[in-house]
Every structure is written in structure tokens, then in C-alpha cells.
Design a protein around this motif. Sequence first.
Motif, PDB file in Angstrom:
ATOM      1  N   GLN A  29     -20.574  10.202 -71.904  1.00  0.00           N
ATOM      2  CA  GLN A  29     -20.092  10.088 -70.528  1.00  0.00           C
ATOM      3  C   GLN A  29     -18.565  10.082 -70.482  1.00  0.00           C
ATOM      4  O   GLN A  29     -17.951  10.728 -69.620  1.00  0.00           O
ATOM      5  N   ASP A  30     -17.959   9.345 -71.408  1.00  0.00           N
ATOM      6  CA  ASP A  30     -16.495   9.272 -71.455  1.00  0.00           C
ATOM      7  C   ASP A  30     -15.890  10.640 -71.784  1.00  0.00           C
ATOM      8  O   ASP A  30     -14.843  11.013 -71.240  1.00  0.00           O
ATOM      9  N   LEU A  31     -16.551  11.362 -72.684  1.00  0.00           N
ATOM     10  CA  LEU A  31     -16.087  12.703 -73.041  1.00  0.00           C
ATOM     11  C   LEU A  31     -16.025  13.592 -71.812  1.00  0.00           C
ATOM     12  O   LEU A  31     -14.993  14.232 -71.536  1.00  0.00           O
ATOM     13  N   LEU A  32     -17.105  13.627 -71.057  1.00  0.00           N
ATOM     14  CA  LEU A  32     -17.145  14.479 -69.876  1.00  0.00           C
ATOM     15  C   LEU A  32     -16.191  13.992 -68.793  1.00  0.00           C
ATOM     16  O   LEU A  32     -15.518  14.798 -68.139  1.00  0.00           O
ATOM     17  N   GLN A  33     -16.113  12.685 -68.617  1.00  0.00           N
ATOM     18  CA  GLN A  33     -15.219  12.136 -67.598  1.00  0.00           C
ATOM     19  C   GLN A  33     -13.762  12.465 -67.914  1.00  0.00           C
ATOM     20  O   GLN A  33     -12.984  12.808 -67.016  1.00  0.00           O
ATOM     21  N   VAL A  71     -27.200  16.628 -72.331  1.00  0.00           N
ATOM     22  CA  VAL A  71     -26.668  17.419 -71.214  1.00  0.00           C
ATOM     23  C   VAL A  71     -25.169  17.169 -71.068  1.00  0.00           C
ATOM     24  O   VAL A  71     -24.385  18.111 -70.877  1.00  0.00           O
ATOM     25  N   ASN A  72     -24.741  15.921 -71.183  1.00  0.00           N
ATOM     26  CA  ASN A  72     -23.308  15.619 -71.123  1.00  0.00           C
ATOM     27  C   ASN A  72     -22.546  16.306 -72.248  1.00  0.00           C
ATOM     28  O   ASN A  72     -21.461  16.861 -72.038  1.00  0.00           O
ATOM     29  N   VAL A  73     -23.116  16.270 -73.447  1.00  0.00           N
ATOM     30  CA  VAL A  73     -22.470  16.900 -74.599  1.00  0.00           C
ATOM     31  C   VAL A  73     -22.394  18.412 -74.417  1.00  0.00           C
ATOM     32  O   VAL A  73     -21.345  19.038 -74.638  1.00  0.00           O
ATOM     33  N   PRO A 164     -23.330  23.016 -60.826  1.00  0.00           N
ATOM     34  CA  PRO A 164     -22.082  22.291 -61.092  1.00  0.00           C
ATOM     35  C   PRO A 164     -22.252  21.304 -62.246  1.00  0.00           C
ATOM     36  O   PRO A 164     -23.376  20.919 -62.588  1.00  0.00           O
ATOM     37  N   VAL A 165     -21.138  20.885 -62.805  1.00  0.00           N
ATOM     38  CA  VAL A 165     -21.145  19.903 -63.890  1.00  0.00           C
ATOM     39  C   VAL A 165     -21.062  18.503 -63.289  1.00  0.00           C
ATOM     40  O   VAL A 165     -20.165  18.212 -62.496  1.00  0.00           O
ATOM     41  N   ALA A 166     -21.993  17.648 -63.693  1.00  0.00           N
ATOM     42  CA  ALA A 166     -21.984  16.256 -63.250  1.00  0.00           C
ATOM     43  C   ALA A 166     -22.218  15.356 -64.452  1.00  0.00           C
ATOM     44  O   ALA A 166     -22.744  15.793 -65.483  1.00  0.00           O
ATOM     45  N   LYS A 167     -21.823  14.110 -64.318  1.00  0.00           N
ATOM     46  CA  LYS A 167     -22.023  13.135 -65.405  1.00  0.00           C
ATOM     47  C   LYS A 167     -23.352  12.416 -65.199  1.00  0.00           C
ATOM     48  O   LYS A 167     -23.635  11.929 -64.113  1.00  0.00           O
ATOM     49  N   PHE A 248     -16.939  20.889 -60.982  1.00  0.00           N
ATOM     50  CA  PHE A 248     -17.454  19.541 -61.152  1.00  0.00           C
ATOM     51  C   PHE A 248     -17.995  18.976 -59.832  1.00  0.00           C
ATOM     52  O   PHE A 248     -17.504  19.319 -58.774  1.00  0.00           O
ATOM     53  N   ARG A 249     -18.975  18.110 -59.964  1.00  0.00           N
ATOM     54  CA  ARG A 249     -19.531  17.458 -58.780  1.00  0.00           C
ATOM     55  C   ARG A 249     -19.794  15.988 -59.094  1.00  0.00           C
ATOM     56  O   ARG A 249     -20.346  15.653 -60.146  1.00  0.00           O
TER      57      ARG A 249
END
Length: 253
Positions: A29-33, A71-73, A164-167, A248-249
Motif C-alpha cells: 500500500q505504501d509503495l503505491l501511495q 494487485v497493489n504490487v 484506474p489505479v486504486a489502493k 489514479f482514483r
Amino acid sequence: MKQFFLILFLATTFNFNAQDTVNYSQVSQDLLQNIMDKKSYNKQVEILANSTLEDLTSELKTDNQKIAFWVNVYNSFIQISLTENPKEYEDRGAYFKKPRVKIAGETLSFDEIEHDILRRSRVKISWGYLRKYFRPKYERKLRVKNIDWRIHFALNCGAKSCPPVAKFTPEDLDKEFDFMTTEYLKEQTTYNKETKTAKSVSLFSWFRADFGGLCGARQILADYKITPEKPKKLEFGDYDWTLSLGNFRKIPK
């Protein structure tokens, strides 16, 4: 005195191990954020690169934990790799097959993350009806038990037509997936009431077995109130493969 030092040693050891424990779900999560916020993500990439199969299997036990993490990765490394070298997207077949994500003692391709782990060892070009057998240990340990068709509306491969990309979080994954599924299908679907024909995204066709066939896909459109009723016919629009990063969303709480 000996008892005192023994207690001190055990307390110190326990404290060290507690501090040394990595929450890999949070790392993803932190990576994507950080990517979304345009901050440095090198720390998270390094942590994932140094992870072991035992590390991940000890934490990612449920399907929701596995799905949210992977999915986040996947979405993170798509953004990273194509930002660094967008020309790779010119040969998408080679791009998705190239090993590039260092994790759990392996270097995985995007195809391996999507089709081997998230789709439980499915053959990429088979509409989802064919399965791979005699898979390596890491794949058997890390893959999901059951395919969640909503992953197709959460994975972003870098194309304009992608969701879109979401966390995502394991705790609220169902709610988060339902939101992204609904929003994406609303944007991608039209409906002709006279002919009862829906025209929607090609993902329904490419991975039709994951959705329960085309009949299942039509039922999904009705269940998610994308169409007012179950369509009698389902057509597919052209998929726009134009490179589009940074889509991003934020999912509402």
C-alpha cells in the motif's frame, strides 16, 4: 542474578524480532501511495526485493490478503517500469513476459503475477478455460485459492482502456472491488433497450471463463445495475492500448 539476565535476554530478543517484522500488505500500500504522491518508493521496492517465500506465505494467508497485495504490487510496478522506459510498451507481448518484479526470492513478470498467482495458474490465451499443471513451489504457495473476477476491473496494465489505479486493502477489499467494478463498468458500457444489447469492455470476452462465461458476464451487468436488466446480447468495444499512466482514483471510505 542469572534469572535476571535470562529475562533481559529474552525481552531484548523478542523486541528485536518484533521490530524486524515486516507488514508486507502495508508495504504494498505504501509503495503505491508513494507513487501516487510522487514520493520516493525505493525503500518499499528494496523491502520486496529482499523478501522470502516464507515471509510472504506466513503473512498472506487468505485470498483477500493475497489479492490486495498482488494487485497493489502489479499496478505499482507497471507505473514504475513504464515511467522509466515507456518504449517497452511498443512490444506489449515481450513487456508483460519480461521478469522484472523482484519478490519472494524470485523475479516475476506481470504475466506471472496476473495469470499464475491472481488467476490460479490459468493459460493466458484460453479465455480462462485452460489451466497450467505441475507449477513451481512459489506459485503454488502464493496463488489464490479462488479466482475473483473483479481483479480484471482493478488491474491496470498501462493502457488507456484499463481501469484506474486504486489502493486496495485486505480488510475492505470486497467494498473496494465493488466500487471499482461499478464505476469502471458504468464508464465502459452502453445499453440498447430496444434490442436488449449491451456493449461493454473486451475484458469480458478475453477472460470469459473467469466471469462464468458470457452468460455470467451479462448477469454481472444486471447485478451491478449497469444495465436495467440482464442483456440478451453482449458486444465488445475496441480496447484502446494507448499508453496512459497516472490514472489514479481514490476509493471513498
